[in-house]
Design a protein around this motif. Structure first.
Motif, PDB file in Angstrom:
ATOM      1  N   ALA A 118      -0.504  -2.668  -7.606  1.00 47.75           N
ATOM      2  CA  ALA A 118      -1.502  -1.603  -7.375  1.00 47.75           C
ATOM      3  C   ALA A 118      -2.803  -2.321  -7.554  1.00 47.75           C
ATOM      4  O   ALA A 118      -3.825  -2.004  -6.963  1.00 47.75           O
ATOM      5  CB  ALA A 118      -1.539  -0.415  -8.436  1.00 47.75           C
ATOM      6  N   CYS A 119      -3.159  -3.063  -8.498  1.00 53.61           N
ATOM      7  CA  CYS A 119      -4.196  -3.825  -8.662  1.00 53.61           C
ATOM      8  C   CYS A 119      -4.319  -4.796  -7.574  1.00 53.61           C
ATOM      9  O   CYS A 119      -5.610  -4.803  -7.057  1.00 53.61           O
ATOM     10  CB  CYS A 119      -4.173  -4.838  -9.909  1.00 53.61           C
ATOM     11  N   LEU A 120      -3.699  -5.689  -7.097  1.00 53.74           N
ATOM     12  CA  LEU A 120      -3.683  -6.518  -5.908  1.00 53.74           C
ATOM     13  C   LEU A 120      -4.111  -5.680  -4.539  1.00 53.74           C
ATOM     14  O   LEU A 120      -4.781  -6.222  -3.791  1.00 53.74           O
ATOM     15  CB  LEU A 120      -2.570  -7.032  -5.745  1.00 53.74           C
ATOM     16  N   GLN A 121      -3.467  -4.358  -4.379  1.00 49.23           N
ATOM     17  CA  GLN A 121      -3.825  -3.686  -3.162  1.00 49.23           C
ATOM     18  C   GLN A 121      -5.437  -3.344  -3.258  1.00 49.23           C
ATOM     19  O   GLN A 121      -5.870  -3.249  -2.123  1.00 49.23           O
ATOM     20  CB  GLN A 121      -3.101  -2.525  -3.143  1.00 49.23           C
ATOM     21  N   VAL A 122      -5.882  -2.994  -4.230  1.00 48.75           N
ATOM     22  CA  VAL A 122      -7.332  -3.096  -4.311  1.00 48.75           C
ATOM     23  C   VAL A 122      -8.172  -4.177  -4.391  1.00 48.75           C
ATOM     24  O   VAL A 122      -9.198  -4.229  -3.534  1.00 48.75           O
ATOM     25  CB  VAL A 122      -7.802  -2.315  -5.724  1.00 48.75           C
ATOM     26  N   VAL A 123      -7.712  -5.055  -5.152  1.00 54.42           N
ATOM     27  CA  VAL A 123      -8.450  -6.353  -5.088  1.00 54.42           C
ATOM     28  C   VAL A 123      -8.418  -7.369  -3.953  1.00 54.42           C
ATOM     29  O   VAL A 123      -9.344  -8.019  -3.436  1.00 54.42           O
ATOM     30  CB  VAL A 123      -8.234  -7.205  -6.408  1.00 54.42           C
ATOM     31  N   GLU A 124      -7.274  -7.400  -3.391  1.00 61.43           N
ATOM     32  CA  GLU A 124      -7.008  -8.485  -2.062  1.00 61.43           C
ATOM     33  C   GLU A 124      -5.803  -7.535  -1.364  1.00 61.43           C
ATOM     34  O   GLU A 124      -4.691  -7.798  -1.363  1.00 61.43           O
ATOM     35  CB  GLU A 124      -6.304  -9.577  -2.798  1.00 61.43           C
ATOM     36  N   PRO A 125      -6.430  -6.545  -0.565  1.00 59.08           N
ATOM     37  CA  PRO A 125      -5.542  -5.767   0.219  1.00 59.08           C
ATOM     38  C   PRO A 125      -4.814  -6.761   1.381  1.00 59.08           C
ATOM     39  O   PRO A 125      -5.146  -7.552   1.819  1.00 59.08           O
ATOM     40  CB  PRO A 125      -6.524  -4.885   1.111  1.00 59.08           C
ATOM     41  N   MET A 126      -3.660  -6.235   1.672  1.00 57.37           N
ATOM     42  CA  MET A 126      -2.817  -7.044   2.605  1.00 57.37           C
ATOM     43  C   MET A 126      -3.566  -6.888   4.141  1.00 57.37           C
ATOM     44  O   MET A 126      -3.878  -5.914   4.467  1.00 57.37           O
ATOM     45  CB  MET A 126      -1.512  -6.417   2.641  1.00 57.37           C
ATOM     46  N   THR A 127      -3.408  -7.816   4.809  1.00 59.12           N
ATOM     47  CA  THR A 127      -3.824  -7.628   6.364  1.00 59.12           C
ATOM     48  C   THR A 127      -2.429  -7.387   7.019  1.00 59.12           C
ATOM     49  O   THR A 127      -1.385  -7.187   6.391  1.00 59.12           O
ATOM     50  CB  THR A 127      -3.930  -9.246   6.875  1.00 59.12           C
ATOM     51  N   ASP A 128      -2.836  -7.035   8.331  1.00 57.98           N
ATOM     52  CA  ASP A 128      -1.658  -6.329   8.972  1.00 57.98           C
ATOM     53  C   ASP A 128      -0.618  -7.321   9.452  1.00 57.98           C
ATOM     54  O   ASP A 128       0.781  -6.895   9.405  1.00 57.98           O
ATOM     55  CB  ASP A 128      -2.188  -5.664  10.413  1.00 57.98           C
ATOM     56  N   ALA A 129      -0.977  -8.630   9.434  1.00 56.71           N
ATOM     57  CA  ALA A 129       0.077  -9.773   9.629  1.00 56.71           C
ATOM     58  C   ALA A 129       1.069  -9.700   8.526  1.00 56.71           C
ATOM     59  O   ALA A 129       2.253  -9.870   8.287  1.00 56.71           O
ATOM     60  CB  ALA A 129      -0.410 -11.076   9.880  1.00 56.71           C
ATOM     61  N   GLU A 130       0.400  -9.819   7.267  1.00 64.83           N
ATOM     62  CA  GLU A 130       1.143  -9.883   5.990  1.00 64.83           C
ATOM     63  C   GLU A 130       1.986  -8.579   5.748  1.00 64.83           C
ATOM     64  O   GLU A 130       3.128  -8.645   5.374  1.00 64.83           O
ATOM     65  CB  GLU A 130       0.188 -10.039   4.731  1.00 64.83           C
ATOM     66  N   ARG A 131       1.325  -7.520   6.102  1.00 66.00           N
ATOM     67  CA  ARG A 131       2.254  -6.228   5.890  1.00 66.00           C
ATOM     68  C   ARG A 131       3.299  -6.210   7.032  1.00 66.00           C
ATOM     69  O   ARG A 131       4.433  -5.789   6.475  1.00 66.00           O
ATOM     70  CB  ARG A 131       1.451  -5.035   6.307  1.00 66.00           C
ATOM     71  N   ALA A 132       3.305  -6.618   8.048  1.00 61.20           N
ATOM     72  CA  ALA A 132       4.199  -6.855   9.129  1.00 61.20           C
ATOM     73  C   ALA A 132       5.500  -7.942   8.570  1.00 61.20           C
ATOM     74  O   ALA A 132       6.639  -7.600   8.601  1.00 61.20           O
ATOM     75  CB  ALA A 132       4.034  -7.378  10.662  1.00 61.20           C
ATOM     76  N   GLU A 133       5.033  -9.094   7.979  1.00 63.80           N
ATOM     77  CA  GLU A 133       6.005  -9.967   7.410  1.00 63.80           C
ATOM     78  C   GLU A 133       6.695  -9.239   6.350  1.00 63.80           C
ATOM     79  O   GLU A 133       7.851  -9.847   6.107  1.00 63.80           O
ATOM     80  CB  GLU A 133       5.198 -11.079   6.840  1.00 63.80           C
ATOM     81  N   LEU A 134       5.951  -8.674   5.378  1.00 61.21           N
ATOM     82  CA  LEU A 134       6.612  -7.998   4.330  1.00 61.21           C
ATOM     83  C   LEU A 134       7.896  -6.994   4.872  1.00 61.21           C
ATOM     84  O   LEU A 134       8.822  -6.741   4.197  1.00 61.21           O
ATOM     85  CB  LEU A 134       5.638  -7.176   3.443  1.00 61.21           C
ATOM     86  N   ASN A 135       7.456  -6.291   5.871  1.00 61.26           N
ATOM     87  CA  ASN A 135       8.590  -5.254   6.497  1.00 61.26           C
ATOM     88  C   ASN A 135       9.600  -5.950   6.960  1.00 61.26           C
ATOM     89  O   ASN A 135      10.762  -5.641   6.882  1.00 61.26           O
ATOM     90  CB  ASN A 135       7.808  -4.098   7.516  1.00 61.26           C
TER      91      ASN A 135
END
Length: 145
Positions: free
Chosen positions: A125-142
């Motif tokens: 939750a802290c990281l989502q605020v401080v360093e949000p994921m880029t679309d590419a990182e979100r796609a890789e996570l998925n």
């Protein structure tokens, strides 16, 4: 500590103005009549005020900038994060955070805390605020999930 009036070793009492040690009512009365008591009290109050003004960071070490340093504006955004606020209502999480704050070996304590799913959720939750994921990182996570 030695009494300010008679120099007898004592830990019984301290002057309410200047915190000088004394051993009896007689020594206290003698001490209060001396102008040094007021002078010491004024100097102590002045030093305390100066220390409060200089203290901008709640840590004992001066902050220094690295590539991992999070800008203050991003850190202040944590204050407005509702999921983070909800997590902080949990007393177990607050206890973990207090343990980390006072730990002698913060790295080891953080590693242990990262084994707790609640703490991992907090860190994410802290990281989502401080360093949000880029679309590419979100796609890789998925893809990994």
């Amino acid at each position: 500590m030695a009494c300010v009036s008679c120099s007898v070793n004592t830990n019984k009492y301290k002057c309410s103005k200047c915190l000088a040690p004394y051993c009896s009512v007689e020594c206290y009365k003698k001490h209060k009549q001396l102008p040094e008591c007021g002078d010491i009290a004024a100097a102590t109050a002045k030093a305390a005020t100066a220390a409060q003004q200089m203290e901008t960071e709640p840590t004992i070490y001066a902050p220094f900038s690295t590539e991992d340093t999070v800008p203050l504006s991003r850190l202040q955004q944590l204050n407005n994060c509702e999921p983070l606020r909800q997590l902080l209502y949990n007393p177990h999480l607050r206890a973990l955070l207090q343990q980390i704050d006072v730990a002698h070996n913060a790295n080891l304590t953080m590693m242990a805390a990262m084994q707790e799913p609640l703490f991992v959720e907090f860190a994410n939750a802290c990281l989502q605020v401080v360093e949000p994921m880029t679309d590419a990182e979100r796609a890789e996570l998925n893809l990994c999930s």
